[in-house]
Design a protein around this motif. Structure first.
Motif, PDB file in Angstrom:
ATOM      1  N   GLU A 271      32.982  47.967  33.042  1.00  0.00           N
ATOM      2  CA  GLU A 271      34.369  47.488  32.724  1.00  0.00           C
ATOM      3  C   GLU A 271      35.066  48.891  31.966  1.00  0.00           C
ATOM      4  OE1 GLU A 271      36.738  44.000  30.056  1.00  0.00           O
ATOM      5  OE2 GLU A 271      34.496  44.598  29.699  1.00  0.00           O
ATOM      6  N   LEU A 274      36.409  50.922  34.864  1.00  0.00           N
ATOM      7  CA  LEU A 274      37.255  50.243  35.964  1.00  0.00           C
ATOM      8  C   LEU A 274      38.657  50.942  35.938  1.00  0.00           C
ATOM      9  CD1 LEU A 274      37.053  47.525  37.999  1.00  0.00           C
ATOM     10  CD2 LEU A 274      38.035  46.344  36.086  1.00  0.00           C
ATOM     11  N   LYS A 275      39.216  51.243  35.285  1.00  0.00           N
ATOM     12  CA  LYS A 275      40.600  52.023  35.363  1.00  0.00           C
ATOM     13  C   LYS A 275      40.535  53.351  36.004  1.00  0.00           C
ATOM     14  CE  LYS A 275      43.017  48.903  32.065  1.00  0.00           C
ATOM     15  NZ  LYS A 275      43.850  48.968  30.695  1.00  0.00           N
ATOM     16  N   GLU A 276      39.501  53.953  35.475  1.00  0.00           N
ATOM     17  CA  GLU A 276      39.535  55.459  35.738  1.00  0.00           C
ATOM     18  C   GLU A 276      38.737  55.765  36.884  1.00  0.00           C
ATOM     19  OE1 GLU A 276      36.049  57.435  33.109  1.00  0.00           O
ATOM     20  OE2 GLU A 276      37.727  56.615  31.893  1.00  0.00           O
ATOM     21  N   ARG A 278      37.460  53.320  40.122  1.00  0.00           N
ATOM     22  CA  ARG A 278      37.195  52.107  40.663  1.00  0.00           C
ATOM     23  C   ARG A 278      36.288  52.051  41.725  1.00  0.00           C
ATOM     24  NH1 ARG A 278      40.515  48.358  39.653  1.00  0.00           N
ATOM     25  NH2 ARG A 278      40.447  47.223  41.853  1.00  0.00           N
ATOM     26  N   LEU A 699      45.659  46.143  42.800  1.00  0.00           N
ATOM     27  CA  LEU A 699      44.478  46.427  42.354  1.00  0.00           C
ATOM     28  C   LEU A 699      43.608  45.126  41.889  1.00  0.00           C
ATOM     29  CD1 LEU A 699      44.892  49.955  40.065  1.00  0.00           C
ATOM     30  CD2 LEU A 699      44.429  49.418  42.673  1.00  0.00           C
ATOM     31  N   TYR A 700      42.570  44.730  42.309  1.00  0.00           N
ATOM     32  CA  TYR A 700      42.320  43.460  42.073  1.00  0.00           C
ATOM     33  C   TYR A 700      40.613  43.215  42.286  1.00  0.00           C
ATOM     34  CZ  TYR A 700      41.620  42.158  46.956  1.00  0.00           C
ATOM     35  OH  TYR A 700      41.421  42.181  48.210  1.00  0.00           O
ATOM     36  N   GLU A 701      39.968  42.641  41.610  1.00  0.00           N
ATOM     37  CA  GLU A 701      38.560  42.314  41.606  1.00  0.00           C
ATOM     38  C   GLU A 701      38.316  40.826  41.878  1.00  0.00           C
ATOM     39  OE1 GLU A 701      39.741  43.625  38.376  1.00  0.00           O
ATOM     40  OE2 GLU A 701      40.012  45.494  39.602  1.00  0.00           O
ATOM     41  N   PRO A 723      35.505  45.849  42.704  1.00  0.00           N
ATOM     42  CA  PRO A 723      36.954  46.320  43.085  1.00  0.00           C
ATOM     43  C   PRO A 723      36.815  46.148  44.826  1.00  0.00           C
ATOM     44  CG  PRO A 723      36.159  47.954  41.558  1.00  0.00           C
ATOM     45  CD  PRO A 723      34.907  46.996  42.064  1.00  0.00           C
TER      46      PRO A 723
END
Length: 737
Positions: A271, A274-276, A278, A699-701, A723
């Motif tokens: 987690e 996840l943003k930086e 993927r 952007l999705y998981e 991701p």
């Protein structure tokens, strides 16, 4: 943390029973061809029947069985089949959610239907069980490009009709490859897309030779670098099928195989990253791969005994072999039953090592159906079933240790065997009371025997036995309101045995089998330009196996029985043809998926008692309350189709606590698809395809996992996600000669 169980990975050793089975197959093939040669001496080729659905229809639903299902045919499969795996070809079906470990639909992929995970989805290939006998999961990566040989797929939602193999416990996927074309052809498909994804195949058929014989073949290769770092796939497969047909009988021998080498992307993205980042993959060891091959042999036949009776016997054999390889940094000798190294006053307890976990298995058996179908009668029936046996060896080898810490070149730290036998017999009856009303009854008896012996990878003795007997009744009613509309209802019972990890993780306790009672009620209306369907379902579970929040010694989620849970919802489908150039289709599922009482156990690594938390009426993991899909198709000129595909999936919880901090966000993804066909002079057909996935770069998981533990008196929760790729494309050219 490893996401998949060791029973996916197969070694290269062939067993005696496998060889015997191949001999039986050869004898049976020769005998059956001799019989058909005699039968066909006076056959008229103009009377040849299309028998492609004969074998599978005994386990398929139809418009009058009162169950929810969707048929997908070759023409539709072909439009989407540019290199992604089978789950992604079914993404637009009702109640379906798909995912990919590598993020782009190539490699390890998965599918859930109504929140039902792959271990509860029964999959058959030409009526033959495909689910892994031990994990009961389905690993589509083992059949690369299999969709190119498929004639039709039926997806049943709910318990569905009685079928062969693992108990259908929420959904079934029935795949048929048995069609043939009368004219000879050759075909090649070439695809290229994002992440260096490439697909090449060659297909050929003799057509119907001498009015009786046909041989079909396919050779395929798919490769991809993957969206996730180093999540590469190198997939190869072949399919060859020879058939002999007379006007009402046939025999067919299928041989197909898949070989996959995929770099592992099982651990997911933490987690915090996840943003930086993927595309993060923690594995960097060069050969951190899954190396697996699976070979299938099927002898399928159908004989018209007289004007009312048809007999459909099938023999099958599957050989699996392979391993996954892992680099382990600073691992304990004690984990492998090895003594610490003592040098003078220094004791060395850990070392770097490389290990392989193997599985070598054989799966074989027979399935059959005997169909009673008088031409002028209100009554039809069939009897069918199958006997199947799985024999699998699990073992683990250390192939390298730092500084030669072990003198054994290939030290084996565990070795065990599992044998599973599965027998079922069913009878189905259909009666048409009048022009409007009919009833359908389906009764199945199934027995499962499971025996394990030896030492597992955690160095524990897993020797144990289990036997189960299940009765699975089903009843369906259908009433035709008028020429355009009908209503239906069905009640079905399904029972399912635990899988291998449930036995191992809960030892010495034996987990209970699961029970499902499924009520389905629906309405259909169809006109010349429109169709509408609504299906209500109420699936009530007893002793469903659900995630506890604990993990075992190799990081896999542990499941335990919960007494009462349910899935309850409504599925809506609609389609409208506005004009010859414009059509729209849509579906939506609205549901509640609840566990009445759930107990979470949080492991305490401080040496104190584990923390236990009780919940009431929590959500079942990975079961979104809303799933919707839609397709808008436009045909601006002849042979050109433009389609806009949309998919919405609501919030999913990664465990059974309904905790928002352990959830997957809802997502809405849109794809664009183009197909254009020509018939130039130099070939029969030239087709160009383009598929743009995730058109708006959302952007999705769709998948992940979570676990919690107590360390230094703090509850720590770790979430990991899978991701999916942003905007990406696949382009393809198909040439048929």
């Amino acid at each position: 943390m490893k996401k998949l169980t060791t029973n996916q990975f197969i070694s290269s050793k062939f067993k005696v029973q496998g060889s015997r089975f191949k001999i039986c197959l050869s004898v049976g093939l020769f005998s059956a061809f001799s019989i058909l040669q005699t039968l066909a001496q006076d056959a008229d080729s103009t009377k040849l029947l299309n028998l492609s659905e004969v074998i599978v229809k005994s386990t398929r639903a139809n418009e009058k069985t009162g169950m929810a299902f969707t048929n997908v045919y070759k023409q539709e499969i072909r439009k989407q089949n540019l290199g992604q795996d089978v789950p992604f070809l079914l993404n637009q079906l009702p109640s379906v959610v798909v995912t990919s470990d590598a993020g782009a639909g190539v490699g390890y992929t998965g599918i859930r239907i109504r929140g039902t995970d792959p271990t509860r989805i029964n999959v058959t290939l030409n009526g033959i069980p495909y689910n892994d006998s031990e994990s009961q999961g389905v690993f589509w990566v083992n059949m690369p490009d299999f969709a190119s040989s498929v004639q039709s797929i039926q997806v049943q939602r709910g318990v569905g009709t009685s079928t062969n193999g693992a108990g259908a416990f929420g959904a079934s996927i029935n795949i048929n490859t048995l069609g043939y074309e009368k004219e000879a052809y050759g075909e090649t498909n070439v695809s290229y897309g994002s992440f260096n994804t490439q697909k090449t195949n060659i297909l050929a058929s003799t057509g119907l030779l001498n009015n009786h014989f046909v041989i079909d073949a396919r050779l395929s290769r798919i490769s991809s670098d993957g969206f996730i770092d180093r999540a590469s796939s190198n997939l190869k497969s072949y399919y060859i099928s020879g058939g002999y047909y007379n006007k009402e009988n046939f025999i067919r021998f299928n041989a197909f195989s898949g070989k996959e080498v995929t770099y592992q992307a099982w651990e997911g993205v933490p987690e915090a990253l996840l943003k930086e980042n993927r595309t993060y993959n923690p594995y960097t060891y060069e050969n951190q791969v899954d190396d697996y091959q699976q070979d299938h042999y099927q002898l399928i036949s159908s004989f018209k005994l007289n004007k009312n009776w048809r007999f459909n016997p099938t023999l099958h054999y599957t050989k699996g072999r392979g391993f996954f390889e892992q680099f382990r940094e600073d691992d304990k000798f004690s984990n492998y039953g090895l003594a610490d190294i003592v040098i003078g006053s220094t004791t060395i307890k850990r070392t770097d090592l490389v290990r392989r976990k193997w599985l070598d298995n054989d799966f074989y058996g027979a399935v059959f159906s005997l169909d009673y179908e008088p031409t002028e009668s209100k009554f039809r029936a069939n009897v069918g079933g199958g006997w199947n046996k799985y024999d699998g060896d699990h073992f683990g080898d250390i192939i390298w240790m730092k500084n030669n810490a072990s003198t054994d070149k290939n030290y084996r730290w565990y070795d065990n065997n599992a044998i599973k036998t599965d027998f079922n017999i069913y009878t189905k009856a259909f009666y048409q009371f009048n022009d409007a009303f009919n009833a359908y009854v389906d009764l199945q008896f199934r027995t499962v025997g499971y025996e394990m012996k030896g030492i597992a990878d955690k160095r524990q003795d897993i020797t144990q036995k289990a036997n189960y007997q299940f009765f699975n009744p089903k009843l369906g009613l259908n009433y035709q309101l008028n020429e355009k509309s009908s209503v239906y209802a069905s009640y079905s019972v399904g029972n399912k045995e635990p899988n291998r990890t449930d036995f191992v993780d809960n030892a010495p306790r034996v987990p209970k089998p699961e029970n499902l009672q499924d009520l389905e009620v629906g309405y259909k209306i169809q006109g010349s330009k429109y169709r509408i369907q609504a299906n209500f379902y109420n699936m009530v579970y007893h002793n469903q196996l659900v995630l506890t929040g604990q993990v075992n010694g190799v990081g896999e989620a542990i499941r335990v029985n919960v007494p009462d849970s349910y899935r309850r919802g409504i599925e809506l489908e609609a389609g409208y043809q506005f004009s010859p150039k414009f059509a729209i289709n849509a579906n939506a599922t609205f549901s509640q998926n609840k566990i009445k009482n759930f107990t979470e156990t949080i492991v305490n690594y401080d040496g104190e008692a584990d923390k236990v938390i009780n919940y009431e009426k929590t959500d079942i993991s990975f079961s979104p309350n809303v799933i919707a899909g839609g397709q808008i198709s436009y045909y601006p000129v002849k042979s050109l189709e433009l389609s806009f595909l949309s998919k919405y999936v609501g919030k999913q919880f990664m465990d059974n606590t309904s905790n928002d901090a352990r959830s997957l966000d809802a997502f809405f993804v849109n794809d664009l698809r183009m197909n254009y066909s020509l018939k130039p002079k130099f070939c029969k057909e030239l087709n160009f395809s383009l598929l743009v996935n995730n058109l708006f770069n959302h952007l999705y998981e769709p998948n992940g996992y979570t676990y919690s533990y107590i360390y230094e008196r703090q509850v720590i929760t770790e979430n990991f996600y899978y991701p999916q790729a942003g905007t990406n494309f696949l382009a393809a050219v198909r040439v048929r000669f």
